[in-house]
Scaffold this motif. Structure first.
Motif, PDB file in Angstrom:
ATOM      1  N   GLN A  35     -51.009  38.597   8.281  1.00  0.00           N
ATOM      2  CA  GLN A  35     -50.399  38.195   7.011  1.00  0.00           C
ATOM      3  C   GLN A  35     -49.898  36.757   7.077  1.00  0.00           C
ATOM      4  N   ARG A  36     -49.296  36.413   8.194  1.00  0.00           N
ATOM      5  CA  ARG A  36     -48.776  35.060   8.369  1.00  0.00           C
ATOM      6  C   ARG A  36     -49.921  34.032   8.279  1.00  0.00           C
ATOM      7  N   GLN A  37     -51.008  34.329   8.955  1.00  0.00           N
ATOM      8  CA  GLN A  37     -52.165  33.435   8.950  1.00  0.00           C
ATOM      9  C   GLN A  37     -52.742  33.302   7.536  1.00  0.00           C
ATOM     10  N   GLU A  38     -52.818  34.405   6.824  1.00  0.00           N
ATOM     11  CA  GLU A  38     -53.379  34.381   5.464  1.00  0.00           C
ATOM     12  C   GLU A  38     -52.519  33.545   4.526  1.00  0.00           C
ATOM     13  N   ILE A  39     -51.205  33.679   4.634  1.00  0.00           N
ATOM     14  CA  ILE A  39     -50.299  32.903   3.776  1.00  0.00           C
ATOM     15  C   ILE A  39     -50.465  31.413   4.032  1.00  0.00           C
ATOM     16  N   LEU A  40     -50.478  31.026   5.297  1.00  0.00           N
ATOM     17  CA  LEU A  40     -50.612  29.612   5.626  1.00  0.00           C
ATOM     18  C   LEU A  40     -51.989  29.075   5.243  1.00  0.00           C
ATOM     19  N   GLN A  41     -53.008  29.908   5.357  1.00  0.00           N
ATOM     20  CA  GLN A  41     -54.349  29.487   4.955  1.00  0.00           C
ATOM     21  C   GLN A  41     -54.405  29.261   3.444  1.00  0.00           C
ATOM     22  N   THR A  42     -53.771  30.150   2.695  1.00  0.00           N
ATOM     23  CA  THR A  42     -53.758  30.036   1.240  1.00  0.00           C
ATOM     24  C   THR A  42     -53.098  28.739   0.780  1.00  0.00           C
ATOM     25  N   LEU A  43     -52.065  28.304   1.496  1.00  0.00           N
ATOM     26  CA  LEU A  43     -51.289  27.132   1.095  1.00  0.00           C
ATOM     27  C   LEU A  43     -51.623  25.887   1.909  1.00  0.00           C
ATOM     28  N   ALA A  44     -52.685  25.961   2.709  1.00  0.00           N
ATOM     29  CA  ALA A  44     -53.003  24.878   3.643  1.00  0.00           C
ATOM     30  C   ALA A  44     -53.216  23.535   2.944  1.00  0.00           C
ATOM     31  N   THR A  45     -53.933  23.522   1.840  1.00  0.00           N
ATOM     32  CA  THR A  45     -54.240  22.262   1.162  1.00  0.00           C
ATOM     33  C   THR A  45     -52.970  21.610   0.624  1.00  0.00           C
ATOM     34  N   GLU A  46     -52.154  22.387  -0.077  1.00  0.00           N
ATOM     35  CA  GLU A  46     -50.930  21.825  -0.649  1.00  0.00           C
ATOM     36  C   GLU A  46     -49.938  21.430   0.436  1.00  0.00           C
ATOM     37  N   ASN A  47     -49.864  22.221   1.507  1.00  0.00           N
ATOM     38  CA  ASN A  47     -48.976  21.845   2.607  1.00  0.00           C
ATOM     39  C   ASN A  47     -49.426  20.547   3.260  1.00  0.00           C
ATOM     40  N   SER A  48     -50.727  20.338   3.351  1.00  0.00           N
ATOM     41  CA  SER A  48     -51.259  19.110   3.936  1.00  0.00           C
ATOM     42  C   SER A  48     -50.859  17.899   3.095  1.00  0.00           C
ATOM     43  N   ILE A  49     -50.955  18.037   1.778  1.00  0.00           N
ATOM     44  CA  ILE A  49     -50.542  16.948   0.880  1.00  0.00           C
ATOM     45  C   ILE A  49     -49.036  16.703   1.009  1.00  0.00           C
ATOM     46  N   LEU A  50     -48.277  17.783   1.097  1.00  0.00           N
ATOM     47  CA  LEU A  50     -46.828  17.678   1.282  1.00  0.00           C
ATOM     48  C   LEU A  50     -46.509  16.847   2.516  1.00  0.00           C
ATOM     49  N   PHE A  51     -47.166  17.147   3.620  1.00  0.00           N
ATOM     50  CA  PHE A  51     -46.941  16.426   4.868  1.00  0.00           C
ATOM     51  C   PHE A  51     -47.274  14.942   4.710  1.00  0.00           C
ATOM     52  N   GLU A  52     -48.429  14.663   4.150  1.00  0.00           N
ATOM     53  CA  GLU A  52     -48.901  13.278   4.088  1.00  0.00           C
ATOM     54  C   GLU A  52     -48.069  12.423   3.139  1.00  0.00           C
TER      55      GLU A  52
END
Length: 312
Positions: free
Chosen positions: A277-294
Motif C-alpha cells: 500500500q505504501r509503495q502504491e501511494i507513493l507511485q500514484t503521487l510520484a510525479t507531483e512529489n517530484s515537481i514539489l521537490f524541484e
C-alpha cells in the motif's frame, strides 16, 4: 518588517517549533522577533465549528488589529498555528485541507500591504495518512467535527482500512495545496520544507525554521519541554478496545493515560499501511512529489530526503 505565518501542516513537529518560540521568547524579542499570541481556538476554529458569521466578523477585526499592532511595533513577527486550515482528518476529503482556501483568503486580506511570508511543512503522504488516522482517534473527545457517540456506535470507527477507502490517495497532493497558497500570497512568499528534515535532529530542525526570521546563535533550540506524545501501537490497540466503554468526558483522560503508559518514544509506532500500500501511494503521487521537490525544496533537502517509491 516581515510577518511570518507558520500554518502547519499537522504532524510536522509544530509543537516543537512553538515550544522553541515560547522557550526563547525573551531572546527572540531582543533580536527583533515577536511571537504573536492568539487563542488556541481562533476565529477559523469557531467558524468551522458553528458557522456564526457575526461572531466571525468580530474575531476577524480583533485579529486584524493584533496583526497591525505587531507589524508596526516589531522588526519581525511570527504567528504559528497548525489549525488555521481545519483538521488533518482525511475521511471523505477530496483534497488536503479542503477548508484552507477560507483561511488563506482571509489571512491574505488581513495582511494586505504587509511584507509577509508563509511557512509550511509537508510530510510524505503515506506517513501523513497513518498520522492523520491516529490523530483522528486521539482527538475523538476534542475534534469539533466528530460526533463521538455516532462514531463509537459504528463498528468501522476504528478501522484503518475503512478510513483509507474513504478517500483517493491521488487527491493528497501537497503541490495542489501549495498552488492554492501561491494564488493568495505569491510563490516568492512561500517557504516550504519537509518534515523529514527532522532526522538531522530537533535543534537543526528548529534552527532552519528560525533562520529566515532572526539570528539563531546562542538560542536553546531543543528545549526539554518538548515531547512527541502520540499513540504507540500498544496505546492505539488499548484505546480502540477501551474507548467504546467510555463516556465522552473520559475519552481525553483515557488518551492521555495511554500516551503516558505506552508512549511512542518507548514502544513501537503503529504501522498501518502494508509495504504494498505504501509503495502504491507513493507511485500514484510520484510525479507531483517530484515537481514539489524541484520547485520548492532546498538543495540540501532534495539530496537526502525522498518522497519517491522504492526503486525510483
Amino acid at each position: 518588517m516581515t510577518l511570518y505565518l507558520h500554518l502547519g501542516a499537522h504532524k510536522t513537529a509544530t509543537t516543537l517549533l512553538q515550544n522553541v518560540l515560547k522557550h526563547n521568547e525573551a531572546a527572540l524579542e531582543e533580536r527583533g522577533l515577536a511571537r504573536i499570541k492568539i487563542q488556541p481556538r481562533h476565529l477559523f476554529w469557531h467558524l468551522y465549528r458553528d458557522g456564526d458569521r457575526d461572531a466571525f466578523k468580530k474575531r476577524r477585526r480583533t485579529l486584524a488589529r493584533k496583526l497591525q499592532q505587531y507589524y508596526k511595533s516589531w522588526p519581525n513577527a511570527v504567528l504559528s498555528s497548525e489549525t488555521m486550515f481545519g483538521t488533518s482528518d482525511l475521511h471523505r476529503v477530496n483534497c488536503l485541507y479542503p477548508r484552507a482556501d477560507t483561511a488563506l483568503r482571509v489571512l491574505a486580506q488581513l495582511t494586505s500591504g504587509m511584507n509577509r511570508k508563509v511557512i509550511f511543512y509537508v510530510r510524505r503522504q503515506d506517513n501523513f495518512i497513518e498520522s492523520s488516522f491516529i490523530n483522528r482517534l486521539q482527538t475523538l473527545a476534542t475534534s469539533l467535527h466528530l460526533d463521538h457517540a455516532q462514531l463509537l456506535s459504528d463498528t468501522t470507527w476504528c478501522s484503518f482500512e475503512h478510513y483509507l477507502s474513504s478517500f483517493t490517495p491521488s487527491q493528497l497532493s501537497w503541490l495542489h495545496l501549495i498552488k492554492r497558497m501561491e494564488a493568495h500570497f505569491g510563490a516568492e512568499n512561500l517557504i516550504i520544507r519537509p518534515f523529514e528534515s527532522i532526522h538531522r535532529g530537533n535543534a537543526a530542525y528548529a534552527e532552519s525554521f528560525l533562520a529566515p526570521m532572526c539570528a539563531t546563535h546562542d538560542l536553546e533550540l531543543a528545549p526539554q519541554v518538548y515531547e512527541n506524545r502520540s499513540f504507540s501501537a500498544k496505546a492505539l490497540e488499548e484505546f480502540i478496545r477501551l474507548a467504546p466503554k467510555q463516556g465522552f468526558a473520559n475519552l481525553r483522560s483515557l488518551r492521555l493515560h495511554l500516551q503516558d503508559k505506552y508512549p511512542n518514544t518507548s514502544y513501537p509506532r503503529p504501522m498501518l499501511l502494508s509495504p504494498e500500500q505504501r509503495q502504491e501511494i507513493l507511485q500514484t503521487l510520484a510525479t507531483e512529489n517530484s515537481i514539489l521537490f524541484e520547485q520548492y525544496f532546498s538543495d540540501v533537502d532534495r539530496t537526502d530526503i525522498s518522497y519517491q517509491p522504492v526503486g525510483s
